[in-house]
Design a protein around this motif. Sequence first.
Motif, PDB file in Angstrom:
ATOM      1  N   ALA A 640       0.829  -1.207   0.000  1.00  0.00           N
ATOM      2  CA  ALA A 640       0.000   0.000   0.000  1.00  0.00           C
ATOM      3  C   ALA A 640       0.863   1.256   0.000  1.00  0.00           C
ATOM      4  CB  ALA A 640      -0.935  -0.015   1.208  1.00  0.00           C
ATOM      5  N   ARG A 641       1.896   1.287   0.819  1.00  0.00           N
ATOM      6  CA  ARG A 641       2.747   2.479   0.886  1.00  0.00           C
ATOM      7  C   ARG A 641       3.561   2.649  -0.402  1.00  0.00           C
ATOM      8  NH1 ARG A 641       7.754   4.387   2.338  1.00  0.00           N
ATOM      9  NH2 ARG A 641       7.720   6.379   3.459  1.00  0.00           N
ATOM     10  N   SER A 642       4.069   1.537  -0.965  1.00  0.00           N
ATOM     11  CA  SER A 642       4.865   1.646  -2.190  1.00  0.00           C
ATOM     12  C   SER A 642       4.017   2.179  -3.345  1.00  0.00           C
ATOM     13  CB  SER A 642       5.473   0.296  -2.551  1.00  0.00           C
ATOM     14  OG  SER A 642       4.460  -0.638  -2.908  1.00  0.00           O
ATOM     15  N   ARG A 643       2.712   1.808  -3.384  1.00  0.00           N
ATOM     16  CA  ARG A 643       1.851   2.329  -4.445  1.00  0.00           C
ATOM     17  C   ARG A 643       1.569   3.815  -4.224  1.00  0.00           C
ATOM     18  NH1 ARG A 643      -0.609  -3.024  -4.434  1.00  0.00           N
ATOM     19  NH2 ARG A 643      -1.947  -2.413  -2.672  1.00  0.00           N
ATOM     20  N   ARG A 644       1.331   4.208  -2.968  1.00  0.00           N
ATOM     21  CA  ARG A 644       1.044   5.621  -2.691  1.00  0.00           C
ATOM     22  C   ARG A 644       2.235   6.504  -3.004  1.00  0.00           C
ATOM     23  NH1 ARG A 644      -1.042   3.700   2.237  1.00  0.00           N
ATOM     24  NH2 ARG A 644       0.776   4.620   3.300  1.00  0.00           N
ATOM     25  N   ARG A 645       3.420   6.054  -2.623  1.00  0.00           N
ATOM     26  CA  ARG A 645       4.623   6.890  -2.776  1.00  0.00           C
ATOM     27  C   ARG A 645       5.364   6.630  -4.085  1.00  0.00           C
ATOM     28  NH1 ARG A 645       6.136   8.967   2.280  1.00  0.00           N
ATOM     29  NH2 ARG A 645       4.199   9.311   3.442  1.00  0.00           N
ATOM     30  N   GLY A 646       4.933   5.665  -4.851  1.00  0.00           N
ATOM     31  CA  GLY A 646       5.626   5.353  -6.095  1.00  0.00           C
ATOM     32  C   GLY A 646       7.002   4.738  -5.869  1.00  0.00           C
ATOM     33  N   ILE A 647       7.149   3.957  -4.784  1.00  0.00           N
ATOM     34  CA  ILE A 647       8.435   3.331  -4.462  1.00  0.00           C
ATOM     35  C   ILE A 647       8.535   2.005  -5.213  1.00  0.00           C
ATOM     36  CG2 ILE A 647       9.850   2.361  -2.615  1.00  0.00           C
ATOM     37  CD1 ILE A 647       8.399   4.264  -0.694  1.00  0.00           C
ATOM     38  N   PRO A 648       9.550   1.828  -6.051  1.00  0.00           N
ATOM     39  CA  PRO A 648       9.654   0.583  -6.819  1.00  0.00           C
ATOM     40  C   PRO A 648      10.063  -0.591  -5.911  1.00  0.00           C
ATOM     41  CG  PRO A 648      11.598   1.934  -7.189  1.00  0.00           C
ATOM     42  CD  PRO A 648      10.662   2.756  -6.352  1.00  0.00           C
ATOM     43  N   LEU A 649       9.452  -1.742  -6.156  1.00  0.00           N
ATOM     44  CA  LEU A 649       9.819  -2.974  -5.449  1.00  0.00           C
ATOM     45  C   LEU A 649      10.497  -3.983  -6.372  1.00  0.00           C
ATOM     46  CD1 LEU A 649       6.666  -3.623  -3.204  1.00  0.00           C
ATOM     47  CD2 LEU A 649       8.816  -2.512  -2.581  1.00  0.00           C
ATOM     48  N   ARG A 650      10.508  -3.714  -7.665  1.00  0.00           N
ATOM     49  CA  ARG A 650      11.089  -4.645  -8.623  1.00  0.00           C
ATOM     50  C   ARG A 650      12.526  -4.993  -8.226  1.00  0.00           C
ATOM     51  NH1 ARG A 650      12.352  -8.736 -11.814  1.00  0.00           N
ATOM     52  NH2 ARG A 650      13.912  -8.187 -13.392  1.00  0.00           N
ATOM     53  N   SER A 651      12.780  -6.310  -8.102  1.00  0.00           N
ATOM     54  CA  SER A 651      14.111  -6.801  -7.716  1.00  0.00           C
ATOM     55  C   SER A 651      14.378  -8.103  -8.455  1.00  0.00           C
ATOM     56  CB  SER A 651      14.199  -7.033  -6.206  1.00  0.00           C
ATOM     57  OG  SER A 651      13.931  -5.839  -5.487  1.00  0.00           O
ATOM     58  N   GLU A 652      15.599  -8.252  -8.912  1.00  0.00           N
ATOM     59  CA  GLU A 652      15.966  -9.483  -9.617  1.00  0.00           C
ATOM     60  C   GLU A 652      15.987 -10.685  -8.685  1.00  0.00           C
ATOM     61  OE1 GLU A 652      17.165  -6.238 -12.232  1.00  0.00           O
ATOM     62  OE2 GLU A 652      17.319  -6.598 -10.090  1.00  0.00           O
ATOM     63  N   VAL A 653      16.320 -10.452  -7.425  1.00  0.00           N
ATOM     64  CA  VAL A 653      16.425 -11.541  -6.452  1.00  0.00           C
ATOM     65  C   VAL A 653      15.495 -11.239  -5.278  1.00  0.00           C
ATOM     66  CG1 VAL A 653      17.959 -12.872  -4.942  1.00  0.00           C
ATOM     67  CG2 VAL A 653      18.828 -11.948  -7.102  1.00  0.00           C
ATOM     68  N   LEU A 654      14.679 -12.217  -4.914  1.00  0.00           N
ATOM     69  CA  LEU A 654      13.788 -12.098  -3.751  1.00  0.00           C
ATOM     70  C   LEU A 654      14.209 -13.099  -2.688  1.00  0.00           C
ATOM     71  CD1 LEU A 654      11.164 -11.166  -2.273  1.00  0.00           C
ATOM     72  CD2 LEU A 654       9.976 -13.006  -3.506  1.00  0.00           C
TER      73      LEU A 654
END
Length: 742
Positions: A640-654
């Motif tokens: 929810a916070r990443s969508r509101r603030r536009g923070i990318p979560l895309r990562s090659e390794v999880l």
Amino acid sequence: MVLVAAGPLDWTTALRRAPLLPLAAALSVVLLAEGPGGSRVLDLDPERPATVEVAVPVLGAAAWERADHGWTARARVRVIEQSGRRVTGPGRVWLRLGGDGAPPQETRLRVRGYFSRRPAYRNLHVSRPGEWGFNVKSRGLMLAVGRAPGRGLRLLAGLRQWLLRPVDEAVGPGALLARALVFGDARRVPPEWRTGLRRAGLSHLLAVSGLHVGLLLAGFWWIFGALSGRLAWAGAVSILLLYGCLVGPRPSFLRAAVMALLVFLAMALERPPQALNSLCAALILILALDPDAGGDLGFRLSFLATAGILVLAPRLLTWWRGGPETRPPKPVAAALAATFAAQLATLPITAVEIGLLTPLSPLLNLAFVPLTALVLGFSLVWVALAALASTPVLSAAAGPCARAVQTILDLLSVPFASLAHLPPGLWLAPPVSVDGTAALALATWLGVLASGFRRAIWALALVLICTPASPEDEPVLAMLDVGQGEAVLLRSGERGPVILVDGGGFRRGNFAEAALLQALAAEGVHRIDLGILSHGDSDHCRGLLELTSYLRIERLWAVPVELRDGCGRALADRLGGRVRGVGRGYADRVGAWDLEVLHPGADRPEGGNSASMVVRACAGGSCVLLTGDLDLMGERELLARSRRRGIPLRSEVLKVAHHGSRTSTGAALLAAVNPDLALVSAGRRNPYGHPSPEVVTRIERRGVRVLRTDLHGRIEVRFRRDGSGGRRPVLRVAAWPRRRAG
């Protein structure tokens, strides 16, 4: 030490007449022993119940003793039956009986239960598995198949219990030391004391062996040396047998006792004692009676230390050249040579099994060996007085004396406790990682050292010159195999800063000493530039806490709520001002890695898995999302916070959260991260069913490759430059065979 106490020895004659071929064969047997379980091939299945016939000792620290959830004893295995057939298994086990019911008095038992032991952790350094245990749920699963101990054994066991009872009831550090030195049981010594002794190279002071036998006989000879020859010999043998009844027939004590008896026999026959002959005879006799003794670490260390004192110490004294103004007094020089020779001789074993070098050990032994002799003497007096004070008739006379002696013991224990407060560092106990091949090479070098000091120096120089160094500067992620826990290493090349995210851990026992230290040493890590604590559970935090006794952690990040109590509070107290409470939005650059905390907020009032720290680490455009034990509720907050603030979560390794639990790693998080690779840290055959098949299937349906430490061991991801100047992850999975799932 036994020989020094028993009488003078002509070192030159002993070396000239030494049985070098038998000694070399004996050294090979000891060096090639495989530790717990020996080198035998085991075909038992720990997943299935087994029926085992065991022999439980009556005397010593291996006899039945109360534990947290029942009773424990160190039993010898005679027969194992599983699925209707006999199978091979370990020679000795820790027999654990659950419930409050007292165990049987008989020494031969037929019991039904399950085998268990700590698995090997497969990192660059593959740790040895733990000792075997056999777990029996209740007294009803035990059947006596032999007679009860004879009257003599029962009297000796009763004597031991009579002496031990007031020691267990006493309060104070001196009582803990007395229990270890007099009864050979150091299990109640505080863990921080044991760690301090281990770092200082003084663990042998609490392990009953030749040192204690020698000190005991030296004290007897000093007090009763004026007696006639036969009376003195009879008294010394009686003292030796009585001490054996207190500590039990442990292999290291038997080695020292057999050597002492052979020396007594030689002197009684007016023959010069042959130390190396006695040592080899003791080895042959003990292994003939108990072949599994070769796998006992204490026995191997005791044998090698004695061999080093007898063979290397005289040569070290010969090589010690210098003028009268620089040469130390002869007793000091002899003590230094003996301790240094013992440390050199045991190095091939301690480097593999313990993984520490202790350069200050020879100097510290100069102070602590005489102190241990003093403590042992007062402990014997106090145990006798405390036992007498427990009887109503003598309590009035013996009680005040016992209390006075215990006060002295408490004061004498202060130096042992102070070792725990020595600051960590390479000056005290640098960790090392040595495999069996390197240990054999080290043993060969020691053989060259025994034949000549100059040859040994040239051989060592040749090895150092021919060993090339090839440092690499690629950012690396290494997920260490720490069982049912987590520890992720981020490096900026082999010489760059080191980041350790969590450290694994046991609920009971020292995980850093068991596996983490040697795993980090194999990675070339001797300092942690930044530690990150995702949350305070023991399988993430305790390894970090224990690591602070050996390596310096320059900085630590943690969510403030995790520093209020429990393991996180203990870690904060240990590191002091080097701990920083962080929350979402906090960012920093460490070496090649850009780190940003994405969850939770620094002001979060409650902890738990929902408050587990989430860190995104990027190097050259490629990113890793480290999720700790984040659950589905925490994931919803993060998304929810990443969508509101536009923070990318895309990562090659999880890094899959919570060991792959079904309460984490939802479809929404996977869609937001869109990883190419998923890493799971879980213990082999863990009781929680991690990772959940549902979670693994969910990840794989997205075309993501899943790697698991329970199947693959240590997992390494290197971030190499591509043609565009960025970095791409390149996998390197351990080369050992893949484990079966489940």
